[in-house]
Design an enzyme around this catalytic site. Sequence first.
Site, PDB file in Angstrom:
ATOM      1  N   ASP A 129      -3.635 -30.729  15.640  1.00 59.21           N
ATOM      2  CA  ASP A 129      -2.209 -30.443  15.499  1.00 59.21           C
ATOM      3  C   ASP A 129      -1.451 -31.706  15.890  1.00 59.21           C
ATOM      4  O   ASP A 129      -1.457 -32.124  17.049  1.00 59.21           O
ATOM      5  CB  ASP A 129      -1.826 -29.268  16.417  1.00 59.21           C
ATOM      6  CG  ASP A 129      -0.371 -28.871  16.237  1.00 59.21           C
ATOM      7  OD1 ASP A 129       0.415 -29.663  15.666  1.00 59.21           O
ATOM      8  OD2 ASP A 129      -0.014 -27.759  16.687  1.00 59.21           O
ATOM      9  N   LYS A 166      12.966 -39.053   7.762  1.00 56.57           N
ATOM     10  CA  LYS A 166      12.410 -39.757   6.599  1.00 56.57           C
ATOM     11  C   LYS A 166      13.089 -41.116   6.402  1.00 56.57           C
ATOM     12  O   LYS A 166      12.490 -42.033   5.832  1.00 56.57           O
ATOM     13  CB  LYS A 166      12.524 -38.881   5.351  1.00 56.57           C
ATOM     14  CG  LYS A 166      11.655 -37.617   5.417  1.00 56.57           C
ATOM     15  CD  LYS A 166      10.167 -37.930   5.580  1.00 56.57           C
ATOM     16  CE  LYS A 166       9.285 -36.701   5.576  1.00 56.57           C
ATOM     17  NZ  LYS A 166       7.858 -36.989   5.714  1.00 56.57           N
ATOM     18  N   ASN A 180       0.652 -38.492   6.051  1.00 59.58           N
ATOM     19  CA  ASN A 180       1.278 -37.562   5.108  1.00 59.58           C
ATOM     20  C   ASN A 180       1.756 -36.257   5.743  1.00 59.58           C
ATOM     21  O   ASN A 180       2.703 -35.652   5.252  1.00 59.58           O
ATOM     22  CB  ASN A 180       0.251 -37.265   3.996  1.00 59.58           C
ATOM     23  CG  ASN A 180       0.599 -36.044   3.194  1.00 59.58           C
ATOM     24  OD1 ASN A 180       1.457 -36.089   2.319  1.00 59.58           O
ATOM     25  ND2 ASN A 180      -0.053 -34.924   3.506  1.00 59.58           N
ATOM     26  N   TYR A 226      15.351 -33.710   9.075  1.00 54.55           N
ATOM     27  CA  TYR A 226      14.404 -34.299   8.119  1.00 54.55           C
ATOM     28  C   TYR A 226      14.944 -35.584   7.476  1.00 54.55           C
ATOM     29  O   TYR A 226      14.210 -36.552   7.299  1.00 54.55           O
ATOM     30  CB  TYR A 226      14.149 -33.236   7.049  1.00 54.55           C
ATOM     31  CG  TYR A 226      13.087 -33.545   6.035  1.00 54.55           C
ATOM     32  CD1 TYR A 226      11.742 -33.432   6.363  1.00 54.55           C
ATOM     33  CD2 TYR A 226      13.426 -33.911   4.734  1.00 54.55           C
ATOM     34  CE1 TYR A 226      10.765 -33.669   5.411  1.00 54.55           C
ATOM     35  CE2 TYR A 226      12.448 -34.156   3.787  1.00 54.55           C
ATOM     36  CZ  TYR A 226      11.126 -34.040   4.127  1.00 54.55           C
ATOM     37  OH  TYR A 226      10.153 -34.283   3.187  1.00 54.55           O
TER      38      TYR A 226
HETATM   39  N1  LIG Z   1       6.849 -31.364  -1.580  1.00 54.04           N
HETATM   40  C1  LIG Z   1       7.971 -32.064  -1.622  1.00 54.04           C
HETATM   41  O1  LIG Z   1       8.910 -31.713  -2.372  1.00 54.04           O
HETATM   42  C2  LIG Z   1       8.106 -33.322  -0.791  1.00 54.04           C
HETATM   43  C3  LIG Z   1       9.133 -34.217  -1.124  1.00 54.04           C
HETATM   44  C4  LIG Z   1       9.284 -35.383  -0.382  1.00 54.04           C
HETATM   45  C5  LIG Z   1       8.429 -35.646   0.670  1.00 54.04           C
HETATM   46  N2  LIG Z   1       7.433 -34.770   0.982  1.00 54.04           N
HETATM   47  C6  LIG Z   1       6.569 -35.095   2.117  1.00 54.04           C
HETATM   48  O2  LIG Z   1       5.221 -35.070   1.709  1.00 54.04           O
HETATM   49  C7  LIG Z   1       4.378 -34.770   2.837  1.00 54.04           C
HETATM   50  C8  LIG Z   1       3.379 -33.687   2.428  1.00 54.04           C
HETATM   51  O3  LIG Z   1       4.092 -32.506   2.132  1.00 54.04           O
HETATM   52  P1  LIG Z   1       3.621 -31.471   1.009  1.00 54.04           P
HETATM   53  O4  LIG Z   1       4.716 -31.357   0.045  1.00 54.04           O
HETATM   54  O5  LIG Z   1       2.262 -31.806   0.537  1.00 54.04           O
HETATM   55  O6  LIG Z   1       3.634 -30.120   1.869  1.00 54.04           O
HETATM   56  P2  LIG Z   1       2.494 -29.011   2.142  1.00 54.04           P
HETATM   57  O7  LIG Z   1       1.858 -28.615   0.863  1.00 54.04           O
HETATM   58  O8  LIG Z   1       3.160 -27.973   2.971  1.00 54.04           O
HETATM   59  O9  LIG Z   1       1.423 -29.812   3.026  1.00 54.04           O
HETATM   60  C9  LIG Z   1       1.747 -30.256   4.315  1.00 54.04           C
HETATM   61  C10 LIG Z   1       0.494 -30.729   5.023  1.00 54.04           C
HETATM   62  O10 LIG Z   1       0.867 -31.172   6.350  1.00 54.04           O
HETATM   63  C11 LIG Z   1       0.002 -30.538   7.283  1.00 54.04           C
HETATM   64  N3  LIG Z   1       0.680 -30.333   8.565  1.00 54.04           N
HETATM   65  C12 LIG Z   1       1.874 -29.708   8.776  1.00 54.04           C
HETATM   66  N4  LIG Z   1       2.114 -29.642  10.095  1.00 54.04           N
HETATM   67  C13 LIG Z   1       1.063 -30.223  10.721  1.00 54.04           C
HETATM   68  C14 LIG Z   1       0.718 -30.418  12.077  1.00 54.04           C
HETATM   69  N5  LIG Z   1       1.510 -29.982  13.076  1.00 54.04           N
HETATM   70  N6  LIG Z   1      -0.437 -31.059  12.380  1.00 54.04           N
HETATM   71  C15 LIG Z   1      -1.269 -31.476  11.374  1.00 54.04           C
HETATM   72  N7  LIG Z   1      -0.998 -31.312  10.073  1.00 54.04           N
HETATM   73  C16 LIG Z   1       0.140 -30.671   9.754  1.00 54.04           C
HETATM   74  C17 LIG Z   1      -0.377 -29.201   6.631  1.00 54.04           C
HETATM   75  O11 LIG Z   1      -1.637 -28.760   7.115  1.00 54.04           O
HETATM   76  P3  LIG Z   1      -1.894 -27.552   8.155  1.00 54.04           P
HETATM   77  O12 LIG Z   1      -0.834 -26.513   7.910  1.00 54.04           O
HETATM   78  O13 LIG Z   1      -3.285 -27.115   7.812  1.00 54.04           O
HETATM   79  O14 LIG Z   1      -1.803 -28.197   9.489  1.00 54.04           O
HETATM   80  C18 LIG Z   1      -0.522 -29.623   5.181  1.00 54.04           C
HETATM   81  O15 LIG Z   1      -1.806 -30.142   4.956  1.00 54.04           O
HETATM   82  C19 LIG Z   1       5.319 -34.365   3.971  1.00 54.04           C
HETATM   83  O16 LIG Z   1       5.457 -35.433   4.875  1.00 54.04           O
HETATM   84  C20 LIG Z   1       6.637 -34.097   3.266  1.00 54.04           C
HETATM   85  O17 LIG Z   1       7.730 -34.323   4.100  1.00 54.04           O
HETATM   86  C21 LIG Z   1       7.251 -33.609   0.274  1.00 54.04           C
END
Ligand SMILES: NC(=O)c1ccc[n+]([C@@H]2O[C@H](COP(=O)([O-])OP(=O)(O)OC[C@H]3O[C@@H](n4cnc5c(N)ncnc54)[C@H](OP(=O)(O)O)[C@@H]3O)[C@@H](O)[C@H]2O)c1
Length: 266
Positions: free
Chosen positions: A63, A159, A90, A155
């Site tokens: 975590d 970011k 990520n 956020y």
């Molecule tokens: N999707 C979008 O529209 C978008 C846009 C811009 C930027 N982003 C960025 O892209 C990155 C990935 O997001 P995503 O869209 O792929 O979201 P996602 O599908 O919800 O995946 C998020 C990942 O982060 C992990 N995570 C969350 N909290 C954590 C913690 N406390 N410790 C360890 N791991 C943790 C989750 O794993 P567990 O729950 O198993 O821990 C999961 O693997 C993020 O930084 C997000 O801000 C996303």
Amino acid sequence: MNEPQRTALITGASAGIGEAFARMLAQEGYNLLLVARRAERLQTLATELADQHGIQCQSFAADLTDPASPAAIIEHATGLGIAIDVLINNAGLSAKDAFATTPWAKHAADIQLMVTGLTELCHRVLPGMQARGWGRIINLSSIAALAPPGASLLYTGIKSYVLNISQSLDMELKPQGIHVTALCPGFTRTEFHDVMDTRDQADNLPAILWQDADDVVREGWQAVMKGKPVCVPGSVNKIVAASMLPLPVSVRYMLGRSMNPFKHTQ
Ligand SMILES: NC(=O)c1ccc[n+]([C@@H]2O[C@H](COP(=O)([O-])OP(=O)(O)OC[C@H]3O[C@@H](n4cnc5c(N)ncnc54)[C@H](OP(=O)(O)O)[C@@H]3O)[C@@H](O)[C@H]2O)c1
């Protein structure tokens, strides 16, 4: 095919963009160390990728809101004799609740996850990368860092930090063979909006604004290999970012106040 002995550490590899990075880098022949909280999902993915691509693929449940996690991850890697050549910082999420009424512990956890933990992991992998004269780091920022600020969104500030620190690190480290890229996706089809509890609002956004995680990852990887410090993936996101940036601060504020689709409703 890249050199197969190189290893990538990917945080947040159990879903979304992190999982897409794991699949892409496995295909490229990189060994992997996958990190997230959901151990079972990670282990299933690690086994699948090792079998499919003949790579070494380890998983480590952690975590990243725990300040001890970055050191524990690197100690685990060192114990296994793994050197980290690629870091994909990520793991992340967003909340939509009001800043003032959200308990401080929640804000502190978000900052630990996406600011302090991310920065510490960069710091901890650098000595090895410097010694080997090669390294690649991708830090997940967001188009939110380039767009107008949104009410209550810690956020946006988080970011923006990631966008800026990544460029500073790239300037310092590129002469030593280490590239650092801030990857700034727009709306990407992952579990992000389910976790944020904004799925309904997200689903109402025009389809043209959305990208698949695979496309985001491919463009981000090309950017870091070419030494680009900032990558906004996708033509629509590039146009949005380029059209917002020259606006005066007061106009950006006004747009941010009226346009944020994820505003809390209390
Ligand atoms: N999707 C979008 O529209 C978008 C846009 C811009 C930027 N982003 C960025 O892209 C990155 C990935 O997001 P995503 O869209 O792929 O979201 P996602 O599908 O919800 O995946 C998020 C990942 O982060 C992990 N995570 C969350 N909290 C954590 C913690 N406390 N410790 C360890 N791991 C943790 C989750 O794993 P567990 O729950 O198993 O821990 C999961 O693997 C993020 O930084 C997000 O801000 C996303």
